[in-house]
Design an enzyme around this catalytic site. Structure first.
Site, PDB file in Angstrom:
ATOM      1  CG  ASP A 277       2.058   0.927  -2.810  1.00 45.70           C
ATOM      2  OD1 ASP A 277       1.041   0.102  -2.404  1.00 45.70           O
ATOM      3  OD2 ASP A 277       3.125   0.757  -2.219  1.00 45.70           O
TER       4      ASP A 277
HETATM    5  C1  BGC Z   1       2.170  -0.819   0.385  1.00 43.20           C
HETATM    6  C2  BGC Z   1       2.281  -2.227  -0.492  1.00 43.20           C
HETATM    7  C3  BGC Z   1       1.254  -3.210  -0.234  1.00 43.20           C
HETATM    8  C4  BGC Z   1      -0.197  -2.287  -0.519  1.00 43.20           C
HETATM    9  C5  BGC Z   1      -1.464  -3.174  -0.252  1.00 43.20           C
HETATM   10  C6  BGC Z   1       0.722  -0.395   0.250  1.00 43.20           C
HETATM   11  O1  BGC Z   1       0.643   0.455   1.449  1.00 43.20           O
HETATM   12  O2  BGC Z   1       3.140  -0.019   0.259  1.00 43.20           O
HETATM   13  O3  BGC Z   1       3.401  -2.716  -0.321  1.00 43.20           O
HETATM   14  O4  BGC Z   1       1.298  -4.177  -0.939  1.00 43.20           O
HETATM   15  O5  BGC Z   1      -0.135  -1.426   0.662  1.00 43.20           O
HETATM   16  O6  BGC Z   1      -1.610  -3.609   0.896  1.00 43.20           O
END
Ligand code: BGC
Length: 742
Positions: A277
């Site tokens: 993530d």
């Molecule tokens: C979130 C994800 C997301 C990623 C990209 C993160 O902060 O937890 O779910 O896909 O950002 O935007």
């Protein structure tokens, strides 16, 4: 269509790795063989690239072969320029994965996923995801960070909005339907996107519902509750998985080789790409399990992270780690092969065309699908004296969310276009006439200002019914937007109180990103239609329901608590050794002075609030009503390799043709580990004409009846099971059967 725990992918679509495996493998290998370590590690690097141009640093990375993917590009021309740079300026002309959070629609926005789950309609969810993929692919996007199948039990957590709720089966079925919609029938089709199951795993258990918090999940809960949706998606051909921000048993998911290698890769055979993530690699330092970036790179690659989202640890340290022998270079080669296979499967190496603007027919189809889903996701929580459907056109619309084109879209709508929204006010005026009066009262749901209360009272007093549009602004749910008090925010409760004595029926349409605690306003409202954040077409969908042109059919994908102190409260809880019952609870007010310590029920309850939920999982009213009877099973005794055939008669005893969502629950009476009091094992949405009956059939196999035991082995243990079929988790149409040793 029937869905049950044993559901397998329905389209039989090949995974990216099964398509043209040999040719694809040879092409990927040939590319790998030409790559330097720097170029290989570049494929594992992902950066953020926003704006309407390719930023210089991104262009430079692409030209140097140091970038494999970007996120947050949403302009077609930027995507094209990125691919042009990769194809023409980098040594090996490998195109990029272009990722975006396309969560519940792109320009056309469907309800938030939690609302979608309330429809219990996988076909419609698949169709909406297909439209989202089509629209997003037109902007050059080829990878979406969706679906999120985190099982959620705490409505304080802002991200429940993105999940399919508290049940593993519902998350599995809806996650599979969504990924099928994105990935389409062939991954290399210009409108297909790679899907990404997230967040692996257990993020939904963040303590106290506070985002990013620690999780504490026993292995039996992890195996039986949190992992199944991901397993179902892997079996259905999921191409990528994102790790969770959280930690499991002290090891953050991003560094958790047990989760990523032992379970995901070795046990389930997942061959797709694993992405961290946002910065979750670097956060291993903050978690306190890595001392610096070099450690981060080591732990992440060893655990199995193929792509580092946003961080620079791979780019900065992996080459040195490999060339000094600190880590095995095959770990890098394996990761790069997975990334190359995905790019090949998506047709990127073959200049997959970017489709141009949507045709009017595409737009119309997307509009229809999002409107139907909005309609089917609304849950009628209360309808005293058949207040709904509306009997008179003389209505007044009051409240902050009636005309909020952006808020009705909900969280995670980076590309959602509010100018396409049809608000509830638009929808109601379209249906009931332009003269429908509207008094917003507040500027937002958080507003406490009571200056317009009397104007609202005046508007209400001239109407035959008031449509109160209440809830949460979109910004109150989603990532990092958790709430501790989940009642109606701002002065909304005071507004209800101000109108409650008028004698005009109050119909609340609540738009929110989570289940709210409604106990203090429940009695004052005559009807409540819970619309979640319904997306672009809230107006026509909800107006049809209020007018009776359509009948509410949604059912709750999460339990509604009466009080925040009950959380976590969910239907598939364990029985405990001292379950509460009406005769074994005492209210704080009723405790006699001088009562003895052991005289107070001695069961699992709070002294100051009931132990039952406000509304159980699976609950939702209709303008009709349904009876369940004649529950039959093919045999009271089956062996573990036989199938239990269940049928039940469902009668629509109301005056409306309507859909019912029939739900089948079981309880394994005695297990080698404690089993939930109920588990949803199958459901069906079925349309029944007024006054008619339908016989509904379900099938249960050993897989539906099994669970992971203390040794983490999936078993179906012999013994007696209870089975219920009905319209919610409180279903009472009952049968019992025994599973005997085969
Ligand atoms: C979130 C994800 C997301 C990623 C990209 C993160 O902060 O937890 O779910 O896909 O950002 O935007």
């Amino acid at each position: 269509m029937e869905f049950h725990a044993n559901s397998r992918p329905q389209t039989g679509q090949p995974t990216c790795l099964e398509q043209n495996t040999n040719a694809l493998e040879a092409r990927a290998r040939a590319l790998l063989d030409q790559m330097t370590w720097g170029e290989k590690i570049g494929q594992m690097h992902q950066v953020d690239s926003t704006g309407d141009q390719v930023p210089n640093h991104v262009a430079a990375l692409i030209e140097q072969g140091q970038l494999g993917s970007v996120l947050n590009v949403s302009h077609g021309q930027v995507a094209q320029e990125i691919q042009r740079l990769a194809r023409q300026k980098s040594r090996l002309d490998i195109p990029l994965l272009i990722a975006r959070d396309v969560i519940h629609g792109f320009k056309t926005v469907a309800p938030i996923p939690l609302g979608q789950a309330a429809s219990f309609n996988a076909d419609l969810i698949r169709e909406n995801a297909r439209h989202a993929a089509q629209e997003a692919s037109q902007a050059g996007i080829n990878w979406t960070f969706s679906p999120m199948t985190d099982v959620v039990r705490d409505p304080r957590w802002g991200r429940v909005a993105e999940s399919y709720g508290e049940d593993p089966l519902l998350n599995s079925v809806m996650g599979v339907a969504t990924l099928q919609g994105y990935q389409g029938s062939a991954l290399d089709h210009p409108t297909s996107l790679a899907a990404c199951g997230k967040h692996f795993v257990g993020y939904g258990a963040s303590e106290a519902g506070r985002d990013y918090n620690t999780t504490n999940i026993p292995v039996n809960e992890l195996r039986n509750i949190y992992l199944p949706p991901f397993k179902a998606m892997v079996e259905a051909g999921l191409t990528t998985i994102m790790t969770s921000f959280g930690d499991i048993d002290g090891v953050p998911a991003t560094a958790n080789d047990w989760l990523l290698r032992d379970i995901l890769r070795d046990e389930w055979g997942f061959k797709g790409v694993i992405v961290s993530d946002w910065d979750s690699t670097v956060q291993l330092i903050t978690h306190g399990i890595a001392a610096g970036y070099r450690d981060v790179a080591t732990l992440s690659i060893q655990a199995g992270i193929d792509i580092e989202m946003v961080g620079n640890c791979y780019l900065g340290y992996l080459e040195d780690l490999v060339t000094t022998g600190a880590i095995d270079g095959r770990l890098v080669d394996d990761a790069v092969m997975r990334i190359l296979r995905l790019k090949l499967s998506l047709g990127l190496m073959d200049d997959r065309p970017v489709t141009t603007t949507p045709t009017p027919a595409d737009q119309e189809a997307a509009t229809k699908a999002a409107t139907r889903l909005a309609e089917q996701s609304c849950v009628l929580l209360k309808n005293d004296n058949q207040t709904l459907p509306l009997k008179s056109k003389k209505i007044a619309v009051i409240g902050p969310l009636a005309d909020k084109a952006a808020d009705q879209l909900g969280t995670w709508v980076f590309d959602g276009d509010p100018s396409r929204s049809i608000t509830l006010l638009d929808g109601l005026r379209d249906r009931f006439g332009d003269t429908v009066p509207f008094e917003p009262v507040f500027t937002s749901t958080r507003d406490h200002n009571q200056d317009r209360f009397d104007a609202a009272r005046k508007a209400a007093s001239t109407a035959d019914a008031v449509i109160l549009t209440l809830g949460e602004d979109a910004i109150l749910s989603g990532e990092a937007h958790s709430r501790a008090d989940i009642s109606l925010p701002g002065g909304q409760e005071a507004l209800i109180n101000h109108l409650a004595d008028l004698g005009v029926p109050l119909i609340a349409v609540i738009m929110a990103g989570r289940p709210l605690v409604l106990s203090s306003v429940l009695e004052k409202l005559d009807a409540i239609l819970y619309a979640w954040h319904p997306g672009s077409f809230a107006g026509p969908a909800i107006a049809r329901l209020l007018a009776g042109d359509a009948v509410p059919s949604g059912k709750l994908p999460m339990t509604f608590p009466r009080h925040v102190g009950q959380i976590p409260i969910y239907y598939n809880h364990k029985n405990t050794g001292r379950p509460p019952s009406p005769s074994r609870v005492v209210h704080i007010e009723d405790i006699p002075i001088g009562a003895e310590q052991t005289s107070l029920g001695m069961s699992s309850f709070h002294l100051d609030i009931p132990y039952t939920p406000e509304f159980p999982f699976g609950y939702g009213l209709s303008y009709s009503a349904f009876d369940y009877d004649k529950l039959t099973i093919n045999s009271p005794h089956i062996t573990a390799n036989e199938t239990l055939l269940v049928s039940v008669r469902v009668t629509n005893k109301g005056a409306y043709d309507a859909d019912e969502i029939a739900q089948l629950y079981i309880q394994d009476r005695v297990g080698s580990i404690t089993r939930p009091v109920r588990e949803l094992k199958a459901f069906q949405r079925v349309g029944i004409k007024a006054g008619a009956s339908e016989i509904i059939h379900f099938k249960l196999t050993a897989t539906d009846l099994g669970f992971y035991n203390r040794k983490e082995v999936f078993v179906t243990e012999p013994g007696w099971f209870d089975l219920w079929v009905g319209g919610s988790a409180a279903a009472d149409c009952h049968a019992a059967f025994e599973v005997t040793a085969a």
